[in-house]
Scaffold this active site. Structure first.
Site, short mmCIF file in Angstrom:
data_model
loop_
_atom_site.label_atom_id
_atom_site.label_comp_id
_atom_site.label_asym_id
_atom_site.label_seq_id
_atom_site.Cartn_x
_atom_site.Cartn_y
_atom_site.Cartn_z
N LYS A 203 1.06 -1.23 -0.31
CA LYS A 203 0.07 0.13 -0.01
C LYS A 203 0.97 1.31 0.08
O LYS A 203 1.88 1.34 0.81
CB LYS A 203 -0.96 -0.08 1.28
CG LYS A 203 -1.97 1.05 1.35
CD LYS A 203 -2.68 1.30 2.47
CE LYS A 203 -3.65 2.18 2.84
NZ LYS A 203 -4.28 2.06 4.05
N LYS A 256 -2.48 -1.51 -3.75
CA LYS A 256 -3.16 -0.33 -3.60
C LYS A 256 -2.31 0.80 -3.79
O LYS A 256 -1.53 0.90 -2.99
CB LYS A 256 -3.87 -0.40 -2.30
CG LYS A 256 -4.82 0.74 -1.87
CD LYS A 256 -5.15 0.53 -0.51
CE LYS A 256 -6.22 1.73 0.05
NZ LYS A 256 -6.63 1.68 1.01
C1 PBG Z 1 -6.96 3.02 6.11
C2 PBG Z 1 -7.36 3.01 4.40
C3 PBG Z 1 -7.44 3.97 3.73
C4 PBG Z 1 -8.11 3.38 2.44
C5 PBG Z 1 -8.44 2.17 2.59
N1 PBG Z 1 -8.04 1.73 4.08
C6 PBG Z 1 -7.01 5.36 3.66
C7 PBG Z 1 -5.48 5.67 4.20
O1 PBG Z 1 -4.59 4.68 4.04
O2 PBG Z 1 -5.41 6.84 4.21
C8 PBG Z 1 -8.23 4.30 1.11
C9 PBG Z 1 -9.10 3.60 0.12
C10 PBG Z 1 -9.82 4.78 -0.80
O3 PBG Z 1 -9.11 5.69 -0.95
O4 PBG Z 1 -10.58 4.19 -1.53
N2 PBG Z 1 -7.97 2.44 6.91
#
Ligand code: PBG
Length: 335
Positions: A203, A256
């Site tokens: 991520k 992601k």
């Molecule tokens: C954290 C989380 C995020 C997203 C999914 N889980 C946000 C982040 O890391 O700031 C983002 C998902 C999206 O942008 O659709 N719980």
């Protein structure tokens, strides 16, 4: 006399033959998108009959549990295979303690959706950022950074609470070292050895999460997430992250965001051929397509299906997307 011979430069290998009709194009398509490849994220909160649209994500709503069940039904009807739940708690504190509260919206929605739709996979996001008053993904130490000693047990408690509610898979998303191993041990110890882990293994610290933070009310009050999420320039590090999560017991892997990271999806696919791989087509990717479509600058249906097909072609088996229900409907309508 007319010479019917083709120009000499045109050899026998003519790729256009296989593009000449919709029938043949469909026959030779290498990558197929299917509704069962899709997972729909849902934002759930307390209350009843609530569908509050998120300004930066038209068509996406913060939902009360009853409405989340309805939304899950609509997705299941068109063949979407799972939902990914995010919670908006009533109270936030420094420890994010609502994350492991069995009465919170995610836990109630999990129970309600599993009761109504046993064949739809319920996946729960395990992170503290929606539950902490400072908006960070873990519990902070004296230096203001995420402290693993306190944060790991908090993630485990949340995962166990989700498993108790009936989640099929838990999805740790905080990119905190050791979180997959801690959750695996915690689930096994609590009698949830059958609950799988869908790890957000790779991520990135991405600007494309902007609209999500409006949706989940989870923007950090200060600082950012670059100390735990990955630098967008790195791909060797992605292999390292995925290897660590596999070693700790991740059942499925995720990359992601998706479209800006197709090469990362391909590399993870090739390096871990035995693991199902998901890609998260995130909020900013959705918002960009929606905004352009609303202005009439893009053909939404074609652009969305093209983006999702590209993610599949790069090597993702599953796609988490806010377009899941709509895309599944478009696929059913055919070309
Ligand atoms: C954290 C989380 C995020 C997203 C999914 N889980 C946000 C982040 O890391 O700031 C983002 C998902 C999206 O942008 O659709 N719980």
């Amino acid at each position: 006399m007319i010479d019917l011979a083709p120009p000499v430069s045109l050899g026998p290998d003519r790729p256009m033959r296989l593009r000449a009709s919709a029938a043949v194009r469909r026959l030779v398509r290498e990558t197929r998108l299917h509704p069962a490849d899709l997972i729909l994220p849902l934002f759930v909160k307390a209350g009843e009959g609530l569908r509050d649209e998120i300004a930066s994500m038209p068509g996406v709503f913060q939902l009360s549990v009853d409405e989340a069940v309805r939304e899950a039904e609509r997705a299941a009807e068109v063949g979407v295979s799972g939902v990914l739940l995010f919670g908006l708690p009533e109270h936030k504190d420094a420890e994010g303690s609502a994350a492991h509260d069995d009465r919170e919206a995610v836990q109630r929605a999990t129970r309600a959706i599993k009761a109504a739709l046993p064949d739809l996979a319920v996946i729960t996001d395990v992170c503290l950022c929606e539950y902490t008053d400072h908006g960070h993904c873990g519990i902070l130490g004296l230096d203001g950074g995420v402290e693993l000693e306190a944060s790991l047990p908090a993630h485990v408690a949340a995962a166990v609470s989700h498993a108790r509610a009936g989640a099929d898979l838990v999805a740790p998303s905080s990119m905190i070292d050791g979180v997959v191993g801690a959750i695996r041990a915690g689930l096994d110890g609590a009698g949830f050895g059958h609950v799988g882990i869908f790890s957000y293994a790779v991520k990135y610290a991405s600007a494309f999460y902007g609209p999500f933070r409006d949706a989940a009310d989870s923007a950090p009050a200060f600082g950012d997430r670059r100390t735990h999420q990955m630098d967008p320039g790195n791909v060797r590090e992605a292999l390292r992250e995925a290897a660590l999560d596999v070693a700790q017991g991740a059942d499925l892997l995720m990359v992601k965001p998706a479209v800006a990271y197709l090469d990362v999806i391909r590399q993870i696919r090739d390096a871990f051929p035995e693991r199902p791989l998901g890609a998260y087509h995130v909020s900013g990717e959705y918002a960009m397509l929606k905004a352009a479509a609303e202005r009439g600058w893009l053909d939404e249906r074609r652009a969305v299906l093209e983006a999702l097909t590209g993610i599949r072609r790069a090597g993702a088996d599953l796609i988490i997307t806010y377009y899941a229900t709509e895309a599944a409907r478009w696929l059913a309508e055919g070309e």
